[in-house]
Scaffold this active site. Structure first.
Site, short mmCIF file in Angstrom:
data_model
loop_
_atom_site.label_atom_id
_atom_site.label_comp_id
_atom_site.label_asym_id
_atom_site.label_seq_id
_atom_site.Cartn_x
_atom_site.Cartn_y
_atom_site.Cartn_z
N ASP A 55 34.07 20.39 29.79
CA ASP A 55 34.98 21.39 29.24
C ASP A 55 34.62 22.74 29.85
O ASP A 55 33.52 22.92 30.39
CB ASP A 55 34.82 21.41 27.72
CG ASP A 55 35.58 22.55 27.07
OD1 ASP A 55 36.79 22.67 27.29
OD2 ASP A 55 34.93 23.35 26.36
N ALA A 59 35.52 26.62 28.40
CA ALA A 59 35.05 27.63 27.45
C ALA A 59 34.12 27.03 26.41
O ALA A 59 34.46 26.05 25.73
CB ALA A 59 36.24 28.30 26.76
N ALA A 88 40.73 29.81 12.83
CA ALA A 88 41.13 29.87 14.24
C ALA A 88 40.38 28.84 15.08
O ALA A 88 40.91 28.30 16.04
CB ALA A 88 40.90 31.28 14.79
N MET A 131 40.08 23.91 17.77
CA MET A 131 39.60 24.24 19.11
C MET A 131 39.43 22.99 19.97
O MET A 131 38.96 21.96 19.49
CB MET A 131 38.27 24.99 19.04
CG MET A 131 37.89 25.66 20.35
SD MET A 131 38.95 27.05 20.76
CE MET A 131 38.09 28.35 19.88
N LYS A 187 46.90 24.76 23.78
CA LYS A 187 47.05 25.97 22.97
C LYS A 187 48.33 26.02 22.13
O LYS A 187 48.33 26.57 21.04
CB LYS A 187 46.94 27.22 23.86
CG LYS A 187 45.58 27.34 24.55
CD LYS A 187 44.43 27.12 23.57
CE LYS A 187 43.08 27.05 24.28
NZ LYS A 187 42.02 26.50 23.43
N HIS A 198 47.44 23.98 19.30
CA HIS A 198 46.48 24.76 18.50
C HIS A 198 47.24 25.66 17.53
O HIS A 198 46.91 25.73 16.33
CB HIS A 198 45.60 25.59 19.44
CG HIS A 198 44.39 26.18 18.79
ND1 HIS A 198 43.13 26.08 19.35
CD2 HIS A 198 44.23 26.90 17.65
CE1 HIS A 198 42.26 26.70 18.57
NE2 HIS A 198 42.91 27.22 17.54
N ARG A 224 44.01 16.76 24.51
CA ARG A 224 43.02 16.18 23.62
C ARG A 224 43.60 15.99 22.21
O ARG A 224 44.41 16.79 21.79
CB ARG A 224 41.80 17.10 23.54
CG ARG A 224 41.11 17.32 24.87
CD ARG A 224 40.13 18.47 24.77
NE ARG A 224 39.52 18.76 26.08
CZ ARG A 224 39.04 19.94 26.41
NH1 ARG A 224 39.09 20.95 25.56
NH2 ARG A 224 38.50 20.12 27.59
N ASP A 227 32.07 21.02 23.85
CA ASP A 227 31.51 21.71 22.69
C ASP A 227 32.39 21.57 21.46
O ASP A 227 32.12 22.19 20.43
CB ASP A 227 31.31 23.21 23.01
CG ASP A 227 32.62 23.95 23.15
OD1 ASP A 227 32.89 24.88 22.38
OD2 ASP A 227 33.41 23.59 24.05
#
Length: 275
Positions: free
Chosen positions: A18, A20, A51, A55, A59, A62, A166, A192
């Site tokens: 990944d 970020a 928020a 993750m 987006k 998201h 994902r 992460d």
């Protein structure tokens, strides 16, 4: 009837990371800054924890998941007199793009250990790919900064260029195709977020969850190092607990711990184990 079992016992072929929070943007802060600004402009009170919850997803998805949270949904209903619908998501996504692009441009610093890991993989003939919930426009803002630091993965896949982001395995599969991988059992997905680990598991790959630099801790490198040793240890323990729930094969503090994990996976492959 005849049955037989085949096992891949070849070498490690690729590491797929990944971006970020895993190998760049310690603390995965760029997306959070953008989401907080986006909802603040709508008059919606969004916490950092809220928020961060989706993750790892693409987006637009998201944003949809944030709007589906009961507390956020109620605020939206009170503010606009209706449920959030697809046109609202489209409008928010379009407003999000420049916010995210600006935040990414400010947070392109590599996580400690990224360059050393890249060098080690090259020496061992292991391919390096990355994938991300960012769009191509977003990631294109980041890549020149990474290249300037010497980080140049051989495959870069974004969520908007596959059928599903994902936790579907599509991005990892596209990485594997671009890298010329012959067996997913010889691939390792490093992430992460629990969503990113689920992606790797769904792809049939080994998975490694990163804690200190990522979403489970959510602190910048400076913020984490400013803590006392006891505070830092407590936060990392809690982060490990969160990421252990992802069912990752390994949970580590940072990618500086990854070489030892890769060596262990190599031994397990030689012994006939599979993910």
């Amino acid at each position: 009837m005849h049955t037989y079992t085949r096992r891949y016992t070849g070498p490690l072929q690729a590491v797929i990371m990944d971006l970020a929070g895993t190998c760049v943007d310690f603390g995965s802060l760029a997306p959070i800054q953008a989401f907080m600004k986006l909802f603040e402009a709508e008059g919606i009170d969004l916490s950092e924890a809220e928020a961060r919850e989706p993750m790892g997803t693409e987006k637009r998805e998201h944003i949809r998941r944030i709007l589906a949270m009961p507390r956020i949904r109620n605020q939206w209903r009170n503010a606009f007199g209706s449920e959030p619908e697809r046109p609202d998501i489209d409008r928010l996504y379009n407003a999000f793009l420049p916010l995210q692009t600006a935040a990414i441009a400010e947070r392109t610093k590599l996580v400690p250990g990224a360059l050393a890991l890249q060098e080690q993989l090259r020496e061992q003939g292991i391919k390096l790919g990355v994938n991300t919930g960012y769009s191509r426009e977003m990631v294109n803002v980041m890549l020149p900064g990474l290249a300037a630091q010497g980080f140049e993965p051989e495959s870069v896949v974004v969520a908007t260029e596959v059928p599903q982001g994902r936790p579907a395995p599509h991005m990892s599969f596209k990485n594997a195709l671009e890298l010329g991988i012959t067996a997913v059992q010889g691939c390792v997905k490093v992430d992460d977020t629990t969503t990113g680990i689920e992606e790797g598991l769904n792809a049939g790959m080994w998975t490694v969850a990163v804690v200190a630099s990522g979403n489970a801790v959510g602190l910048s490198e400076e913020q984490l190092s400013a803590l006392s040793e006891a505070e830092r240890a407590d936060i990392l323990v809690r982060g490990h607990r969160v990421m252990a729930q992802s069912a990752a094969h390994y949970v580590i503090d940072s990618i500086m711990d990854l070489p030892n994990v890769l060596a262990d996976i190599g031994r397990r492959l030689q012994a006939g184990e599979h993910p």
